[in-house]
Design a protein around this motif. Structure first.
Motif, PDB file in Angstrom:
ATOM      1  N   LEU A 178       0.826  -1.201   0.000  1.00  0.00           N
ATOM      2  CA  LEU A 178       0.000   0.000   0.000  1.00  0.00           C
ATOM      3  C   LEU A 178       0.866   1.258   0.000  1.00  0.00           C
ATOM      4  O   LEU A 178       0.577   2.207  -0.728  1.00  0.00           O
ATOM      5  CB  LEU A 178      -0.936  -0.009   1.207  1.00  0.00           C
ATOM      6  CG  LEU A 178      -1.841   1.208   1.394  1.00  0.00           C
ATOM      7  CD1 LEU A 178      -2.713   1.442   0.171  1.00  0.00           C
ATOM      8  CD2 LEU A 178      -2.686   1.053   2.636  1.00  0.00           C
ATOM      9  N   ALA A 187       2.077   2.008  -3.473  1.00  0.00           N
ATOM     10  CA  ALA A 187       0.982   2.524  -4.301  1.00  0.00           C
ATOM     11  C   ALA A 187       0.684   3.975  -3.954  1.00  0.00           C
ATOM     12  O   ALA A 187       0.471   4.800  -4.849  1.00  0.00           O
ATOM     13  CB  ALA A 187      -0.259   1.661  -4.120  1.00  0.00           C
ATOM     14  N   GLN A 188       0.710   4.302  -2.683  1.00  0.00           N
ATOM     15  CA  GLN A 188       0.452   5.684  -2.267  1.00  0.00           C
ATOM     16  C   GLN A 188       1.531   6.625  -2.777  1.00  0.00           C
ATOM     17  O   GLN A 188       1.234   7.729  -3.240  1.00  0.00           O
ATOM     18  CB  GLN A 188       0.353   5.763  -0.741  1.00  0.00           C
ATOM     19  CG  GLN A 188      -0.904   5.135  -0.192  1.00  0.00           C
ATOM     20  CD  GLN A 188      -0.914   5.026   1.314  1.00  0.00           C
ATOM     21  OE1 GLN A 188       0.120   4.818   1.952  1.00  0.00           O
ATOM     22  NE2 GLN A 188      -2.094   5.143   1.896  1.00  0.00           N
ATOM     23  N   ALA A 194       0.989   7.098  -6.542  1.00  0.00           N
ATOM     24  CA  ALA A 194      -0.166   7.967  -6.795  1.00  0.00           C
ATOM     25  C   ALA A 194       0.195   9.416  -6.517  1.00  0.00           C
ATOM     26  O   ALA A 194      -0.132  10.313  -7.311  1.00  0.00           O
ATOM     27  CB  ALA A 194      -1.358   7.530  -5.945  1.00  0.00           C
ATOM     28  N   GLU A 195       0.884   9.663  -5.422  1.00  0.00           N
ATOM     29  CA  GLU A 195       1.283  11.033  -5.083  1.00  0.00           C
ATOM     30  C   GLU A 195       2.224  11.611  -6.142  1.00  0.00           C
ATOM     31  O   GLU A 195       2.076  12.757  -6.560  1.00  0.00           O
ATOM     32  CB  GLU A 195       1.953  11.048  -3.713  1.00  0.00           C
ATOM     33  CG  GLU A 195       2.288  12.446  -3.235  1.00  0.00           C
ATOM     34  CD  GLU A 195       2.858  12.445  -1.832  1.00  0.00           C
ATOM     35  OE1 GLU A 195       3.893  13.120  -1.630  1.00  0.00           O
ATOM     36  OE2 GLU A 195       2.286  11.786  -0.953  1.00  0.00           O
ATOM     37  N   THR A 219      -5.347  10.227  -7.414  1.00  0.00           N
ATOM     38  CA  THR A 219      -5.806   9.527  -6.219  1.00  0.00           C
ATOM     39  C   THR A 219      -5.360   8.071  -6.283  1.00  0.00           C
ATOM     40  O   THR A 219      -5.086   7.543  -7.369  1.00  0.00           O
ATOM     41  CB  THR A 219      -7.339   9.578  -6.093  1.00  0.00           C
ATOM     42  OG1 THR A 219      -7.909   8.847  -7.187  1.00  0.00           O
ATOM     43  CG2 THR A 219      -7.852  11.006  -6.076  1.00  0.00           C
ATOM     44  N   LEU A 220      -5.332   7.462  -5.131  1.00  0.00           N
ATOM     45  CA  LEU A 220      -4.995   6.044  -5.075  1.00  0.00           C
ATOM     46  C   LEU A 220      -6.020   5.231  -5.851  1.00  0.00           C
ATOM     47  O   LEU A 220      -5.672   4.289  -6.560  1.00  0.00           O
ATOM     48  CB  LEU A 220      -4.918   5.578  -3.616  1.00  0.00           C
ATOM     49  CG  LEU A 220      -4.415   4.184  -3.350  1.00  0.00           C
ATOM     50  CD1 LEU A 220      -3.019   3.979  -3.931  1.00  0.00           C
ATOM     51  CD2 LEU A 220      -4.402   3.914  -1.859  1.00  0.00           C
ATOM     52  N   ASP A 221      -7.291   5.614  -5.761  1.00  0.00           N
ATOM     53  CA  ASP A 221      -8.342   4.917  -6.515  1.00  0.00           C
ATOM     54  C   ASP A 221      -8.085   4.994  -8.018  1.00  0.00           C
ATOM     55  O   ASP A 221      -8.314   4.025  -8.738  1.00  0.00           O
ATOM     56  CB  ASP A 221      -9.720   5.498  -6.206  1.00  0.00           C
ATOM     57  CG  ASP A 221     -10.239   5.075  -4.842  1.00  0.00           C
ATOM     58  OD1 ASP A 221      -9.753   4.062  -4.302  1.00  0.00           O
ATOM     59  OD2 ASP A 221     -11.129   5.759  -4.333  1.00  0.00           O
TER      60      ASP A 221
END
Length: 81
Positions: free
Chosen positions: A45, A48-49, A52-53, A58-60
């Protein structure tokens, strides 16, 4: 769309190489390559964060269904153990 396909599409839209994204997200480019090629179907996770950043999404948006990341097992020792 797979996580790897989403990652590659977002990276291409930002005109970033795997190396550039890796530097921005503090993620090894080899991990990015493995996810994009489908060799690695999941990622932590935190990774992934960071991706995304670095992509300013967004993570979604990065994960699609949100099922392609894994959270640490609460019963297992952390990475510093």
């Amino acid at each position: 769309m797979t996580v790897g396909e989403c990652l590659r599409q977002l990276r291409d839209m930002k005109h970033l190489s795997q190396d550039e994204l890796g530097q921005r997200a503090n993620v090894p480019p080899s991990v990015i390559a493995d996810v994009e090629r489908g060799r690695q179907a999941t990622m932590p996770l935190e990774t992934a964060q960071r991706l995304a950043e670095a992509l300013a999404v967004t993570l979604d948006s990065l994960m699609g269904s949100g099922e392609a990341f894994r959270t640490p097992d609460p019963g297992s020792p952390g990475p510093d153990a």
